[in-house]
Design an enzyme around this catalytic site. Structure first.
Site, PDB file in Angstrom:
ATOM      1  N   LYS A   1      24.766  18.966  36.351  1.00  0.00           N
ATOM      2  CA  LYS A   1      23.835  18.024  35.727  1.00  0.00           C
ATOM      3  C   LYS A   1      24.390  17.579  34.368  1.00  0.00           C
ATOM      4  O   LYS A   1      25.136  18.321  33.728  1.00  0.00           O
ATOM      5  CB  LYS A   1      22.475  18.705  35.501  1.00  0.00           C
TER       6      LYS A   1
ATOM      7  N   ARG B   1      16.315  22.245  48.796  1.00  0.00           N
ATOM      8  CA  ARG B   1      16.025  22.112  50.232  1.00  0.00           C
ATOM      9  C   ARG B   1      16.815  23.127  51.051  1.00  0.00           C
ATOM     10  O   ARG B   1      16.385  23.504  52.142  1.00  0.00           O
ATOM     11  CB  ARG B   1      16.301  20.667  50.687  1.00  0.00           C
TER      12      ARG B   1
HETATM   13  N1  BES Z   1      15.408  20.483  40.558  1.00  0.00           N
HETATM   14  C1  BES Z   1      15.956  19.213  40.810  1.00  0.00           C
HETATM   15  C2  BES Z   1      14.898  18.109  40.832  1.00  0.00           C
HETATM   16  C3  BES Z   1      14.197  17.805  39.540  1.00  0.00           C
HETATM   17  C4  BES Z   1      14.499  16.672  38.844  1.00  0.00           C
HETATM   18  C5  BES Z   1      13.164  18.602  39.066  1.00  0.00           C
HETATM   19  C6  BES Z   1      13.820  16.383  37.663  1.00  0.00           C
HETATM   20  C7  BES Z   1      12.508  18.319  37.901  1.00  0.00           C
HETATM   21  C8  BES Z   1      12.813  17.211  37.195  1.00  0.00           C
HETATM   22  C9  BES Z   1      16.680  19.198  42.156  1.00  0.00           C
HETATM   23  O1  BES Z   1      17.306  20.375  42.527  1.00  0.00           O
HETATM   24  C10 BES Z   1      17.726  18.145  42.091  1.00  0.00           C
HETATM   25  O2  BES Z   1      18.602  18.264  41.297  1.00  0.00           O
HETATM   26  N2  BES Z   1      17.578  17.105  42.925  1.00  0.00           N
HETATM   27  C11 BES Z   1      18.495  16.024  42.987  1.00  0.00           C
HETATM   28  C12 BES Z   1      18.815  15.759  44.448  1.00  0.00           C
HETATM   29  C13 BES Z   1      19.939  14.799  44.670  1.00  0.00           C
HETATM   30  C14 BES Z   1      21.239  15.380  44.192  1.00  0.00           C
HETATM   31  C15 BES Z   1      20.020  14.456  46.146  1.00  0.00           C
HETATM   32  C16 BES Z   1      17.863  14.803  42.331  1.00  0.00           C
HETATM   33  O3  BES Z   1      16.670  14.560  42.528  1.00  0.00           O
HETATM   34  O4  BES Z   1      18.561  14.111  41.617  1.00  0.00           O
HETATM   35 ZN    ZN Z   2      19.274  20.581  41.814  1.00  0.00          ZN
END
Ligand code: BES
Ligand code: ZN
Ligand code: ZN
Length: 454
Positions: free
Chosen positions: A230, A304
């Site tokens: 991230k 997931r």
């Molecule tokens: N935990 C995150 C989602 C999230 C985003 C939670 C903002 C709280 C606030 C999740 O694991 C994630 O990183 N999801 C990605 C998925 C993508 C890489 C397909 C996302 O939503 O960007």
């Molecule tokens: Zn994630």
């Protein structure tokens, strides 16, 4: 905890009245510390409105230095009955519940409140509410806890301590036990981290021998994104990626504390999503407990993966009658619904209707997402049974459908609370900066709706 008022000395009196002119405002009454809290027209009054009004009122009192106060409910109890008293108490307690500070120095002085007013059934409603509100606060505490102070095994220890105290049967599976069950998707995410994964199972048996409703909550204690790292700016909230776990924990605690006659099992896969020499990388193909193979498109779509195995575990090992999974799963849901509303999808109209009734009672905001046949194809993979990323957008829906592919033939609901689990600035008056406790009350109401009547 807010007690019934019995003439104690109190600096403040907050009198709640319905009034079509001045909804959600406070006006000074007789004396410097007597305020009238206008809650809007009686015909529009809901428990949620009272929660917000109570939150606003006690925050005002606190900001002005008040330490003791009476919530006068006499005028609103005749309108909504005992639910009005419970809502005022819950709104006030949630508004005063703050994330703990680790700063050294003077501890804050406590605030004491009482509830004035009576009506039939009030005592019972307050007793039920006490357990629910405590569970919301415990859920918030877990989510607010920094990742270095809440590893997967810390989470298991915290949860089992609280659950066992209420007679809930607890089991914590370590990485070896998970390996023996073939939980490859779960282990792929978490087993390379220094703090190893745990599968936490909390079985509340209040309803005889019926198969349980399984509540599956995402318990990522920190989500760095893994090799799909991230950006620094989106890493601030990564400790909150276990809010789904906290929600199912809170719901099961509240059901047990209130002896609701229903069987509910929480299944919580808890992992750290970090980088190490052995961590998974995009392009990997992994297995899962179900036997399905998964192509990893992105290591930041870890939720997931762990939920897929936890859902299979719920179906095959816990004999789930129904399944709900709840997770801070996608940034996309925040783009759609912001910080006030969570998205959900389901494979079963009856279960969906029960969920709608549940959030109708709890006052939390959810919105259904469509499941058109072409969306399912977006998570097809050229080399495995499924991909953990979508080829064509619809990020929230495809994430849900990925998990649903493991629910077999069970009625299932997927809830994405990525927007509602955490607020840097409160969106509703009873919230405070940080964790909200999202999901606890709605899951509690959903399960209560399936309680056997006798
Ligand atoms: N935990 C995150 C989602 C999230 C985003 C939670 C903002 C709280 C606030 C999740 O694991 C994630 O990183 N999801 C990605 C998925 C993508 C890489 C397909 C996302 O939503 O960007
Ligand atoms: Zn994630
Ligand atoms: Zn995550």
């Amino acid at each position: 905890m807010i007690q019934p008022y019995q003439g104690q000395q109190a600096q403040w009196r907050l009198t709640f009245v319905s009034d079509s002119e001045k909804a959600m405002t406070l006006t000074p009454g007789d004396g410097p510390c007597a305020w009238t809290v206008h809650v809007g027209d009686a015909k529009d009054l809901t428990p949620e409105r009272l929660r917000r009004a109570a939150g606003k009122a006690v925050k005002t009192m606190k900001d002005l230095g008040g330490k003791t106060g009476v919530l006068d409910a006499a005028a609103v109890l005749p309108i909504l009955g005992p639910a009005a008293g419970a809502a005022l108490v819950q709104g006030a307690e949630l508004a005063l519940h703050e994330a703990p500070s680790y700063a050294t120095g003077n501890p804050k002085e406590p605030i004491t409140l009482w509830l004035d007013g009576s009506c039939d059934g009030l005592e019972e409603a307050l007793r039920e509410n006490e357990a629910v509100t405590r569970s919301i606060c415990l859920a918030r505490d877990l989510v607010n806890c920094p990742a270095n102070k809440l590893t997967p095994s810390d989470m298991a220890a915290e949860m089992t301590r609280e659950a066992e105290a209420l007679g809930i049967q607890c089991q914590v599976l370590d990485e070896n036990e998970a390996r023996a069950l073939g939980m490859e998707a779960f282990l792929t995410v978490g087993s390379s981290a220094l703090h190893p994964p745990r599968l936490i199972v909390l079985r509340y048996q209040g309803g005889g021998n019926a198969d349980p409703i399984c509540l599956v909550g995402k318990g990522v204690t920190c989500d760095t994104g893994g090799y799909c790292l991230k950006a620094a700016s989106s890493m601030k909230g990564i400790k909150g990626d276990m809010a789904g776990a906290a929600a199912v924990f809170g719901a099961v605690l509240a059901l047990a504390a209130n002896h609701v006659p229903v069987n509910v099992t929480a299944v919580i896969p808890s992992v750290e999503n970090r980088i190490s020499p052995d961590s998974y990388i995009p392009g990997d193909v992994i297995g899962s407990m179900s036997g399905k193979t998964i192509e990893v498109g992105n290591t930041d779509a870890e939720g997931r993966l762990i939920l897929a195995d936890a859902v299979t575990y719920a179906v095959r090992k816990e004999h789930a009658a129904k399944i709900v999974d709840i997770a801070t799963l996608t940034g996309a849901v925040v783009g759609m619904f912001g910080f006030t509303t969570a998205g959900y999808l389901s494979n079963d109209d009856g279960f969906s209707a029960a969920f709608q009734a549940a959030y109708g009672h709890s006052g939390e905001q959810y919105w259904p997402l469509p499941v058109f046949p072409e969306y399912r194809k977006m998570i097809d993979s050229p080399l495995a049974d499924l991909s953990n990323t979508s080829s064509d957008g619809c990020g929230t829906i495809t994430a849900g459908l990925f998990i649903g592919a493991f629910a077999e033939d069970k009625p299932w609901i997927h809830i994405d609370i990525a927007g509602t689990a955490w607020v840097d600035s409160p969106r509703f008056e009873y919230q405070t900066k940080g964790a909200t406790g999202a999901g606890v009350t709605t899951l509690y109401e959903l399960c209560k709706g399936y309680a056997k009547e006798d």
